[in-house]
Design a protein around this motif. Structure first.
Motif: not given
Length: 267
Positions: A148, A151, A153-154, A199, A204, A210, A217-218, A220-221, A223
């Motif tokens: 994670l 990517y 994620t935040e 992570d 958000y 990105w 990435s979106r 995994l951020s 779900r």
């Protein structure tokens, strides 16, 4: 005094010093469970989520104080889908990570167990120190495993570091089986200087941050909509909790061996 007597005296002193040092040298190993407190487990610090194992070498300065080099391995995980909290289940995030910790710890024994043929065989003890923990949160997505951290994620401008300074503190008990072997139990709480063990930390992000791997990435951020089709991760809304750091804990049992080279085990 002749040279021969002086030489024998010096050899005797060195042998005594080495024997005394050997008595203070201790090695050990332990195993048990690990838990974590963070954005995916905010309220249950004793929720064991993985295994733990470790080893150490230690120098006992006296019957009460010892300094040791420790290595601990653990594994922790969290899954919103199994939470009792409806909001967490809607968020639907998950992670797992290995923890590799290297630390320097100071022990304090309340009682003297080390006197040869001594009556005391039991003591509680405390420990504390400083170390480094290596971690790499991962998640399963559509049958694949992803790191994670890679990517963002935040929406972080760059990936957070996969290591952090950590401060272990804890307590335990020891029971001396004989002059060399000791059984022990311990619980150790860790305070790492990071909020990314899982992570998850802040908000958000806006998807436009990105510049590569945007779709993955979106995904995994946020779900939240994988089962319902309704995504709740609006940009700028809270993704994690408001705590600044995650934490983790190791609990286990172990055995150690103290090198005893002479009958009079004194410091």
């Amino acid at each position: 005094m002749s040279y021969k007597k002086a030489f024998l005296t010096l050899v005797g002193l060195l042998s005594f010093g080495m024997a005394s040092f050997a008595q203070r040298f201790e090695v050990g190993a332990h195993a048990g469970g690990s838990s974590y407190m963070g954005d995916l487990n905010q309220y249950n610090p004793i929720k064991i989520s993985g295994i733990e194992a470790g080893a150490f070498v230690k120098l006992n300065f006296n019957p009460h104080l010892a300094l040791g080099l420790h290595y601990n391995y653990g594994k922790v995980q969290g899954n919103d889908a199994s939470s009792n909290n409806e909001q967490f289940r809607q968020r639907n995030l998950s992670f797992f990570t290995p923890l590799n910790e290297f630390s320097l710890l100071l022990d304090f024994n309340f009682f003297d167990m080390f006197a040869y043929n001594g009556r005391r065989r039991f003591t509680p003890f405390l420990f504390g120190g400083v170390g480094t923990v290596l971690f790499e949160p991962k998640a399963q997505y559509e049958g694949e495993t992803y790191k994670l951290r890679l990517y963002n994620t935040e929406g972080q401008p760059k990936s957070y570091k996969s290591y952090a300074l950590t401060f272990p503190i804890g307590a335990g008990t020891k029971y001396k089986l004989n002059d060399s072997w000791t059984l022990f139990t311990q619980v150790g709480f860790r305070i790492p200087l990071t909020d990314y063990i899982d992570d998850v930390s802040g908000l958000y992000p806006d998807p436009t941050v990105w510049t590569r791997n945007q779709g993955l990435s979106r995904a995994l951020s946020d779900r939240s909509g994988e089962k319902t089709g309704i995504y709740i991760g609006d940009p700028g809304t809270q993704r994690g909790d408001f705590r600044k750091r995650d934490s983790y804990m190791f609990v286990g049992i172990g055995i150690s061996y103290t090198f005893v080279s002479q009958k009079c085990f004194t410091f």
